[in-house]
Write a protein that holds these residues in place. Structure first.
Motif, mmCIF file in Angstrom:
data_model
loop_
_atom_site.group_PDB
_atom_site.id
_atom_site.type_symbol
_atom_site.label_atom_id
_atom_site.label_comp_id
_atom_site.label_asym_id
_atom_site.label_seq_id
_atom_site.Cartn_x
_atom_site.Cartn_y
_atom_site.Cartn_z
ATOM 1 N N VAL A 222 2.635 -13.853 -10.925
ATOM 2 C CA VAL A 222 3.626 -12.967 -11.539
ATOM 3 C C VAL A 222 4.208 -11.915 -10.593
ATOM 4 O O VAL A 222 5.145 -11.215 -10.968
ATOM 5 C CB VAL A 222 3.009 -12.237 -12.757
ATOM 6 N N SER A 223 3.692 -11.787 -9.386
ATOM 7 C CA SER A 223 4.105 -10.677 -8.530
ATOM 8 C C SER A 223 5.339 -11.037 -7.709
ATOM 9 O O SER A 223 5.818 -12.178 -7.717
ATOM 10 C CB SER A 223 2.963 -10.274 -7.596
ATOM 11 N N ASN A 224 5.819 -10.043 -6.959
ATOM 12 C CA ASN A 224 6.943 -10.261 -6.050
ATOM 13 C C ASN A 224 6.482 -10.804 -4.699
ATOM 14 O O ASN A 224 7.245 -10.813 -3.742
ATOM 15 C CB ASN A 224 7.712 -8.960 -5.846
ATOM 16 N N GLY A 225 5.245 -11.242 -4.633
ATOM 17 C CA GLY A 225 4.699 -11.787 -3.388
ATOM 18 C C GLY A 225 3.404 -11.138 -2.977
ATOM 19 O O GLY A 225 2.602 -11.730 -2.249
ATOM 20 N N CYS A 226 3.176 -9.904 -3.435
ATOM 21 C CA CYS A 226 1.938 -9.215 -3.113
ATOM 22 C C CYS A 226 0.772 -9.805 -3.905
ATOM 23 O O CYS A 226 0.950 -10.568 -4.854
ATOM 24 C CB CYS A 226 2.057 -7.723 -3.381
ATOM 25 N N ILE A 227 -0.422 -9.414 -3.515
ATOM 26 C CA ILE A 227 -1.658 -9.932 -4.099
ATOM 27 C C ILE A 227 -2.364 -8.763 -4.784
ATOM 28 O O ILE A 227 -2.715 -7.780 -4.133
ATOM 29 C CB ILE A 227 -2.543 -10.538 -3.001
ATOM 30 N N ARG A 228 -2.542 -8.868 -6.088
ATOM 31 C CA ARG A 228 -3.122 -7.774 -6.864
ATOM 32 C C ARG A 228 -4.558 -8.100 -7.261
ATOM 33 O O ARG A 228 -4.853 -9.238 -7.643
ATOM 34 C CB ARG A 228 -2.319 -7.527 -8.140
ATOM 35 N N VAL A 229 -5.424 -7.105 -7.172
ATOM 36 C CA VAL A 229 -6.800 -7.266 -7.638
ATOM 37 C C VAL A 229 -7.185 -6.052 -8.483
ATOM 38 O O VAL A 229 -6.478 -5.040 -8.501
ATOM 39 C CB VAL A 229 -7.790 -7.417 -6.461
ATOM 40 N N ARG A 230 -8.298 -6.172 -9.186
ATOM 41 C CA ARG A 230 -8.781 -5.098 -10.040
ATOM 42 C C ARG A 230 -9.030 -3.839 -9.209
ATOM 43 O O ARG A 230 -9.506 -3.914 -8.068
ATOM 44 C CB ARG A 230 -10.089 -5.544 -10.717
ATOM 45 N N ASN A 231 -8.734 -2.672 -9.770
ATOM 46 C CA ASN A 231 -8.775 -1.438 -8.997
ATOM 47 C C ASN A 231 -10.146 -1.129 -8.407
ATOM 48 O O ASN A 231 -10.252 -0.674 -7.260
ATOM 49 C CB ASN A 231 -8.310 -0.258 -9.852
ATOM 50 N N ASP A 232 -11.217 -1.368 -9.158
ATOM 51 C CA ASP A 232 -12.539 -1.064 -8.618
ATOM 52 C C ASP A 232 -12.886 -1.987 -7.448
ATOM 53 O O ASP A 232 -13.521 -1.564 -6.466
ATOM 54 C CB ASP A 232 -13.605 -1.155 -9.710
ATOM 55 N N LEU A 233 -12.429 -3.245 -7.516
ATOM 56 C CA LEU A 233 -12.668 -4.165 -6.416
ATOM 57 C C LEU A 233 -11.764 -3.851 -5.224
ATOM 58 O O LEU A 233 -12.158 -4.043 -4.068
ATOM 59 C CB LEU A 233 -12.464 -5.599 -6.886
ATOM 60 N N LEU A 234 -10.561 -3.364 -5.503
ATOM 61 C CA LEU A 234 -9.670 -2.951 -4.413
ATOM 62 C C LEU A 234 -10.304 -1.810 -3.623
ATOM 63 O O LEU A 234 -10.242 -1.795 -2.382
ATOM 64 C CB LEU A 234 -8.301 -2.546 -4.976
ATOM 65 N N ARG A 235 -10.925 -0.877 -4.302
ATOM 66 C CA ARG A 235 -11.588 0.235 -3.596
ATOM 67 C C ARG A 235 -12.667 -0.290 -2.659
ATOM 68 O O ARG A 235 -12.791 0.160 -1.516
ATOM 69 C CB ARG A 235 -12.178 1.222 -4.593
ATOM 70 N N ARG A 236 -13.461 -1.240 -3.121
ATOM 71 C CA ARG A 236 -14.521 -1.811 -2.288
ATOM 72 C C ARG A 236 -13.924 -2.581 -1.116
ATOM 73 O O ARG A 236 -14.403 -2.474 0.023
ATOM 74 C CB ARG A 236 -15.410 -2.728 -3.130
ATOM 75 N N LEU A 237 -12.875 -3.328 -1.386
ATOM 76 C CA LEU A 237 -12.202 -4.083 -0.332
ATOM 77 C C LEU A 237 -11.591 -3.140 0.701
ATOM 78 O O LEU A 237 -11.704 -3.357 1.913
ATOM 79 C CB LEU A 237 -11.126 -4.967 -0.966
ATOM 80 N N PHE A 238 -10.972 -2.093 0.222
ATOM 81 C CA PHE A 238 -10.329 -1.109 1.084
ATOM 82 C C PHE A 238 -11.360 -0.444 1.999
ATOM 83 O O PHE A 238 -11.125 -0.251 3.200
ATOM 84 C CB PHE A 238 -9.630 -0.059 0.219
#
Length: 251
Positions: A222-238
């Motif tokens: 559904v995105s414009n090309g970016c890859i979205r993940v759940r916010n809590d997992l994004l924090r860990r990934l970041f």
């Protein structure tokens, strides 16, 4: 993929070096080590499956299609978002003493996957032990550290009209949005890829792995090309992903 208000995230770069060949100790006390010699101008790969290297621009760097050829692009110490300019190192060209004079690097510019050469004197190398795999068919982002899987997350990916581009890239910037409750969530991990259809977008339509304020859409295209993940997992990934981390996006 619109312009982010960003805070600079600075990672310490210490103990950096450009040679993957370990030093060889003497077999006997007092024995002298023979000097290393190489064929001047020869090329050697840099990094392994468990460790790669980022080249951090010190003041200014020019990229060339080949060493000493016509310049391809010029990069400053920071990019347009105020983040340190980083390249992913693929190989090095050495002199007779096996000292790197040039690095073959991936560049954060169009076309996707473009590579060039930069002078070794213009950059400092930083080791990277992480890599990211984005599986579009499974709609999943996986982080590896030293070859071991440490995190896996369901992702929303580009729509059929604005697909996420496949290829081999790297993390070239880490950004923090001004509003963590917005569409990017608490952070964005920019990669050296650009949308191949949204050519008129700001900064050329850069691709990122980021959080979301629509977790109900995770697992969808559904995105414009970016890859979205759940916010809590994004924090860990970041927190675990450094600039220079290799990123593979495949169908």
């Amino acid at each position: 993929m619109r312009v982010l208000l960003v805070l600079l995230i600075v990672s310490a770069v210490a103990g950096c070096g450009g040679d993957d060949t370990p030093s060889t100790g003497s077999d006997a006390v007092g024995e002298k080590q023979a000097p290393r010699t190489c064929v001047a101008g020869s090329m050697r790969p840099v990094g392994t499956t468990r460790r790669s290297y980022a080249a951090v621009v010190q003041e200014r760097a020019q990229a060339y299609r080949e060493p000493s050829s016509a310049p391809l692009a010029t990069f400053g110490r920071e990019n347009v978002n105020g983040v340190p300019t980083v390249f992913a190192v693929l190989a090095k060209q050495v002199d007779r003493a096996c000292v790197a004079r040039w690095y073959r690097v991936q560049l954060p510019m169009k076309p996707n996957g473009i590579v060039g050469w930069v002078r070794a004197s213009d950059v400092e190398l930083a080791p990277v032990t992480t890599r990211i795999e984005v599986d579009l068919s499974e709609r999943r982002v996986t982080l590896f550290d030293r070859g071991r899987r440490v995190l896996s997350a369901t992702a929303a990916i580009g729509s059929p009209q604005t697909p996420t581009p496949t290829g081999r890239y790297y993390v070239n910037q880490r950004l923090v949005p001004a509003d963590a409750s917005g569409p990017f969530g608490p952070g964005a991990i920019g990669i050296s890829a650009f949308s191949e259809v949204l050519t008129g977008w700001t900064q050329g339509g850069p691709i990122a792995i980021h959080g979301t304020n629509r977790p109900d859409l995770l697992g969808e295209a559904v995105s414009n090309g970016c890859i979205r993940v759940r916010n809590d997992l994004l924090r860990r990934l970041f927190d675990r992903t450094r600039a220079g981390t290799p990123v593979t996006v495949h169908a």
